[in-house]
Design a protein around this motif. Structure first.
Motif, mmCIF file in Angstrom:
data_model
loop_
_atom_site.group_PDB
_atom_site.id
_atom_site.type_symbol
_atom_site.label_atom_id
_atom_site.label_comp_id
_atom_site.label_asym_id
_atom_site.label_seq_id
_atom_site.Cartn_x
_atom_site.Cartn_y
_atom_site.Cartn_z
ATOM 1 N N LEU A 1 32.805 -47.043 -25.144
ATOM 2 C CA LEU A 1 33.226 -48.213 -24.375
ATOM 3 C C LEU A 1 32.084 -49.178 -24.079
ATOM 4 O O LEU A 1 32.318 -50.267 -23.565
ATOM 5 N N SER A 2 30.861 -48.808 -24.426
ATOM 6 C CA SER A 2 29.738 -49.727 -24.209
ATOM 7 C C SER A 2 29.615 -50.751 -25.335
ATOM 8 O O SER A 2 28.858 -51.713 -25.222
ATOM 9 N N LEU A 3 30.343 -50.547 -26.421
ATOM 10 C CA LEU A 3 30.268 -51.454 -27.569
ATOM 11 C C LEU A 3 31.090 -52.707 -27.306
ATOM 12 O O LEU A 3 32.256 -52.612 -26.945
ATOM 13 N N PRO A 4 30.506 -53.878 -27.495
ATOM 14 C CA PRO A 4 31.300 -55.091 -27.297
ATOM 15 C C PRO A 4 32.363 -55.255 -28.389
ATOM 16 O O PRO A 4 32.093 -55.037 -29.565
ATOM 17 N N TRP A 5 33.574 -55.603 -27.958
ATOM 18 C CA TRP A 5 34.681 -56.021 -28.825
ATOM 19 C C TRP A 5 35.234 -54.941 -29.742
ATOM 20 O O TRP A 5 35.962 -55.243 -30.687
ATOM 21 N N ARG A 6 34.895 -53.694 -29.525
ATOM 22 C CA ARG A 6 35.448 -52.611 -30.338
ATOM 23 C C ARG A 6 35.466 -51.323 -29.533
ATOM 24 O O ARG A 6 34.742 -51.201 -28.544
ATOM 25 N N GLY A 7 36.284 -50.377 -29.959
ATOM 26 C CA GLY A 7 36.452 -49.155 -29.200
ATOM 27 C C GLY A 7 35.713 -47.954 -29.729
ATOM 28 O O GLY A 7 35.452 -47.010 -28.998
ATOM 29 N N SER A 8 35.345 -47.970 -31.031
ATOM 30 C CA SER A 8 34.628 -46.838 -31.599
ATOM 31 C C SER A 8 33.517 -47.327 -32.527
ATOM 32 O O SER A 8 33.596 -48.420 -33.088
ATOM 33 N N SER A 9 32.505 -46.487 -32.661
ATOM 34 C CA SER A 9 31.278 -46.909 -33.358
ATOM 35 C C SER A 9 31.451 -47.136 -34.850
ATOM 36 O O SER A 9 30.610 -47.774 -35.479
ATOM 37 N N ASN A 10 32.515 -46.648 -35.449
ATOM 38 C CA ASN A 10 32.738 -46.887 -36.878
ATOM 39 C C ASN A 10 33.254 -48.297 -37.157
ATOM 40 O O ASN A 10 33.155 -48.791 -38.275
ATOM 41 N N GLN A 11 33.792 -48.967 -36.141
ATOM 42 C CA GLN A 11 34.340 -50.303 -36.330
ATOM 43 C C GLN A 11 33.205 -51.319 -36.436
ATOM 44 O O GLN A 11 32.181 -51.195 -35.763
ATOM 45 N N ARG A 12 33.403 -52.324 -37.287
ATOM 46 C CA ARG A 12 32.372 -53.323 -37.531
ATOM 47 C C ARG A 12 32.822 -54.678 -36.993
ATOM 48 O O ARG A 12 33.999 -55.027 -37.076
ATOM 49 N N VAL A 13 31.872 -55.443 -36.495
ATOM 50 C CA VAL A 13 32.116 -56.815 -36.043
ATOM 51 C C VAL A 13 31.338 -57.717 -36.985
ATOM 52 O O VAL A 13 30.107 -57.742 -36.963
ATOM 53 N N MET A 14 32.082 -58.443 -37.836
ATOM 54 C CA MET A 14 31.442 -59.238 -38.889
ATOM 55 C C MET A 14 31.779 -60.709 -38.768
ATOM 56 O O MET A 14 32.948 -61.065 -38.608
ATOM 57 N N GLU B 1 38.573 -44.505 -33.936
ATOM 58 C CA GLU B 1 38.354 -43.070 -34.096
ATOM 59 C C GLU B 1 37.953 -42.495 -32.748
ATOM 60 O O GLU B 1 36.883 -42.822 -32.222
ATOM 61 N N GLU B 2 38.838 -41.676 -32.214
ATOM 62 C CA GLU B 2 38.651 -41.164 -30.856
ATOM 63 C C GLU B 2 37.332 -40.414 -30.693
ATOM 64 O O GLU B 2 36.675 -40.536 -29.653
ATOM 65 N N ASP B 3 36.900 -39.673 -31.710
ATOM 66 C CA ASP B 3 35.642 -38.922 -31.584
ATOM 67 C C ASP B 3 34.415 -39.835 -31.647
ATOM 68 O O ASP B 3 33.297 -39.393 -31.351
ATOM 69 N N LYS B 4 34.613 -41.108 -31.999
ATOM 70 C CA LYS B 4 33.515 -42.086 -32.017
ATOM 71 C C LYS B 4 33.703 -43.147 -30.938
ATOM 72 O O LYS B 4 33.063 -44.197 -30.974
ATOM 73 N N ARG B 5 34.580 -42.866 -29.981
ATOM 74 C CA ARG B 5 34.864 -43.804 -28.891
ATOM 75 C C ARG B 5 33.579 -44.117 -28.122
ATOM 76 O O ARG B 5 32.813 -43.225 -27.783
ATOM 77 N N CYS C 1 52.031 -51.633 -36.526
ATOM 78 C CA CYS C 1 50.791 -50.991 -36.968
ATOM 79 C C CYS C 1 51.158 -49.692 -37.672
ATOM 80 O O CYS C 1 52.006 -48.940 -37.189
ATOM 81 N N GLU C 2 50.528 -49.433 -38.792
ATOM 82 C CA GLU C 2 50.796 -48.201 -39.539
ATOM 83 C C GLU C 2 49.622 -47.223 -39.490
ATOM 84 O O GLU C 2 49.629 -46.214 -40.187
ATOM 85 N N HIS C 3 48.631 -47.494 -38.651
ATOM 86 C CA HIS C 3 47.453 -46.624 -38.585
ATOM 87 C C HIS C 3 47.649 -45.439 -37.646
ATOM 88 O O HIS C 3 47.107 -44.367 -37.894
ATOM 89 N N PHE C 4 48.369 -45.639 -36.550
ATOM 90 C CA PHE C 4 48.678 -44.587 -35.578
ATOM 91 C C PHE C 4 47.424 -43.832 -35.134
ATOM 92 O O PHE C 4 47.388 -42.604 -35.147
ATOM 93 N N CYS C 5 46.394 -44.568 -34.744
ATOM 94 C CA CYS C 5 45.122 -43.957 -34.350
ATOM 95 C C CYS C 5 45.284 -43.116 -33.081
ATOM 96 O O CYS C 5 45.823 -43.582 -32.075
ATOM 97 N N LYS C 6 44.813 -41.881 -33.144
ATOM 98 C CA LYS C 6 44.841 -41.004 -31.978
ATOM 99 C C LYS C 6 43.980 -41.631 -30.877
ATOM 100 O O LYS C 6 42.846 -42.040 -31.127
ATOM 101 N N GLY C 7 44.547 -41.747 -29.685
ATOM 102 C CA GLY C 7 43.823 -42.313 -28.556
ATOM 103 C C GLY C 7 43.912 -43.828 -28.454
ATOM 104 O O GLY C 7 43.271 -44.428 -27.593
ATOM 105 N N CYS C 8 44.703 -44.460 -29.303
ATOM 106 C CA CYS C 8 44.852 -45.923 -29.277
ATOM 107 C C CYS C 8 45.305 -46.384 -27.902
ATOM 108 O O CYS C 8 46.254 -45.833 -27.332
#
Length: 163
Positions: free
Chosen positions: A138-151, A132-136, A26-33
């Protein structure tokens, strides 16, 4: 390509019962991964043709019905993973067309390379975007932060947003 973990039976990473592969690289190195141990593409277990066949055999096994394959990591769309992942998803869709494929990536759909787009043409559900740690959330299904999309995708293009 290398991988960190493989769960032949999983009910957490995607809808239904699945087989789940966590690849290295992985080349993203997300803080809090929560999977930072998967970042190094040289870590983990070598991915072999025999291992790939065992994934397909697990998916075809009628004793434990699996709805499909989930791919996470690391990042399945990491440049060093593209050749093997493309082959795997193509084989799943050809040999087991009733199985769906879910894929998690830190890249966004709009910024995929042509090689990455060739892979997602085989993917049914894409979860995109960096954690994105500031958008973490845990109530979201299948993703860790609110910016991520499930399509849900059809031929690599978004059909609907699931959540």
């Amino acid at each position: 390509m290398r991988y960190q973990r493989y769960y032949p039976i999983d009910v957490v990473n995607g809808q239904g019962t699945r087989a789940t592969l966590f690849v290295s690289g992985c080349e993203h190195f997300c803080k809090g991964c929560h999977n930072s141990t998967t970042w190094d593409p040289d870590s983990g277990i070598p991915y072999t043709d025999e291992f790939e066949q065992s994934i397909l055999d697990d998916l075809a096994d009628e004793r434990v019905k699996r709805d499909g394959l989930s791919l996470s990591g690391g990042d399945p769309l990491f440049p060093g993973n593209l050749e093997r992942i493309e082959r795997l998803v193509s084989r799943v869709k050809t040999e087991l067309p009733d199985k769906d494929i879910w894929l998690w990536t830190g890249y966004t759909l709009e910024n995929l390379s042509p090689k990455q787009k060739a892979i997602i043409k085989h993917v049914d559900v894409l979860i995109d975007g960096k954690f994105e740690e500031d958008k973490r959330d845990l109530s979201l299904p299948w993703r860790g932060s609110s910016n991520q999309r499930v399509m849900r995708l059809i031929n690599g293009k978004p059909d609907t947003y699931i959540v």
